[in-house]
Structure formats: structure tokens, C-alpha cells
Motif scaffolding. Sequence first.
Motif, PDB file in Angstrom:
ATOM      1  N   GLU A 173       0.830  -1.200   0.000  1.00 48.30           N
ATOM      2  CA  GLU A 173       0.000   0.000   0.000  1.00 48.30           C
ATOM      3  C   GLU A 173       0.871   1.259   0.000  1.00 48.30           C
ATOM      4  OE1 GLU A 173      -4.206   1.465   1.780  1.00 48.30           O
ATOM      5  OE2 GLU A 173      -3.016   0.131   3.056  1.00 48.30           O
ATOM      6  N   GLY A 217       1.901   2.139  -3.308  1.00 47.19           N
ATOM      7  CA  GLY A 217       0.826   2.523  -4.217  1.00 47.19           C
ATOM      8  C   GLY A 217       0.290   1.391  -5.074  1.00 47.19           C
ATOM      9  N   GLU A 248      -4.640  -0.783  -2.438  1.00 48.01           N
ATOM     10  CA  GLU A 248      -5.330   0.199  -1.603  1.00 48.01           C
ATOM     11  C   GLU A 248      -6.355  -0.513  -0.751  1.00 48.01           C
ATOM     12  OE1 GLU A 248      -8.549   1.896  -4.788  1.00 48.01           O
ATOM     13  OE2 GLU A 248      -6.471   2.566  -5.006  1.00 48.01           O
ATOM     14  N   THR A 249      -6.457  -0.060   0.487  1.00 49.01           N
ATOM     15  CA  THR A 249      -7.449  -0.608   1.403  1.00 49.01           C
ATOM     16  C   THR A 249      -8.627   0.340   1.446  1.00 49.01           C
ATOM     17  OG1 THR A 249      -5.726  -1.670   2.697  1.00 49.01           O
ATOM     18  CG2 THR A 249      -7.848  -1.375   3.772  1.00 49.01           C
ATOM     19  N   ARG A 250      -9.802  -0.226   1.295  1.00 53.36           N
ATOM     20  CA  ARG A 250     -11.031   0.573   1.293  1.00 53.36           C
ATOM     21  C   ARG A 250     -11.873   0.225   2.522  1.00 53.36           C
ATOM     22  NH1 ARG A 250     -12.388  -0.859  -4.937  1.00 53.36           N
ATOM     23  NH2 ARG A 250     -10.467  -0.013  -5.829  1.00 53.36           N
ATOM     24  N   THR A 259      -9.344  -4.985   0.418  1.00 52.18           N
ATOM     25  CA  THR A 259      -8.085  -4.515  -0.153  1.00 52.18           C
ATOM     26  C   THR A 259      -8.069  -4.890  -1.626  1.00 52.18           C
ATOM     27  OG1 THR A 259      -7.008  -4.836   1.981  1.00 52.18           O
ATOM     28  CG2 THR A 259      -5.573  -4.646   0.062  1.00 52.18           C
ATOM     29  N   SER A 294      -4.470  -1.466  -6.844  1.00 53.22           N
ATOM     30  CA  SER A 294      -4.712  -0.062  -7.164  1.00 53.22           C
ATOM     31  C   SER A 294      -5.108   0.091  -8.622  1.00 53.22           C
ATOM     32  CB  SER A 294      -3.456   0.760  -6.882  1.00 53.22           C
ATOM     33  OG  SER A 294      -3.663   2.098  -7.238  1.00 53.22           O
ATOM     34  N   ALA A 330       1.283   3.909 -10.394  1.00 51.50           N
ATOM     35  CA  ALA A 330       1.770   4.059  -9.023  1.00 51.50           C
ATOM     36  C   ALA A 330       3.216   3.594  -8.894  1.00 51.50           C
ATOM     37  CB  ALA A 330       0.875   3.286  -8.061  1.00 51.50           C
TER      38      ALA A 330
END
Length: 125
Positions: free
Chosen positions: A60, A63, A66-68, A73, A76, A81
Motif C-alpha cells: 500500500e 501505491g 489500496e485498502t477501502r 483490499t 490499485s 503508481a
Amino acid sequence: MIVIDPTSHTPPFEQLRAQYVAAIASGELPPGSRLPTVRRLAGDLGVAPGTVARAYRELEASGLIETRGRHGTFVSVDENAALGQIQRAAAAFAEQVRGLRVDTDQALAAVSAALRSTGADQTHT
């Protein structure tokens, strides 16, 4: 498929991180792909949840994932990134090289040797 080699000298979190980096780079895990939860992956691999959590944190930070929150997870969707991170690292390295007054060719040779020694450029050989 992620596999942890318990006999490897490479720490399990790094094995996991490197395999995810490779899967994302190859397109095996396309942008938006959902990753397993920390607990589920830890159970599947027979490692501590902290091992998976550390790998996820590093991915993470770079990049790549991404954890939401409670949604999970994901890989991305920002496909640039990794490139952005490489560009920032290169700029910092270039600044350091200038400060040390090292010849550009010597600096590039050092980077090339470092990539070869870590196997980082194996996908381009």
C-alpha cells in the motif's frame, strides 16, 4: 498463486510482497482485483496475520494496493503508481549522486549492478 517457502532465507513477508508485485506487474492481478483478507491469506499460507499485514502495508505504501476500509483490499487502479515511486526514488538518488559528486556513468553502473545482484531486472533480460 502465492507460495511461501519456509526454507528460504528471504523473510515470508518479503516473499509475499515480491510475489504480489510480480503478479500485479504481469497483469495476473489486474487493477481493481480484490485481495484476500489478512486473516484468510495468513490461514491459507500458514503464516502469522502480522506477516500478511506487513506485506500489505508495504504494498500500500508503494501505491500498488489500496485498502477501502470494510470493503477490502484491492489492486490499485492507478496503473502508474509503481512508475511514480520509481521516478521519485530516481530523483532522490540523482540528488544524492550530485551531492557526492559521483560521475553519472559510475552511478548508472552502480544501479545496474545492484539490479542484477537482486534479480530485479530478470524480467528484462
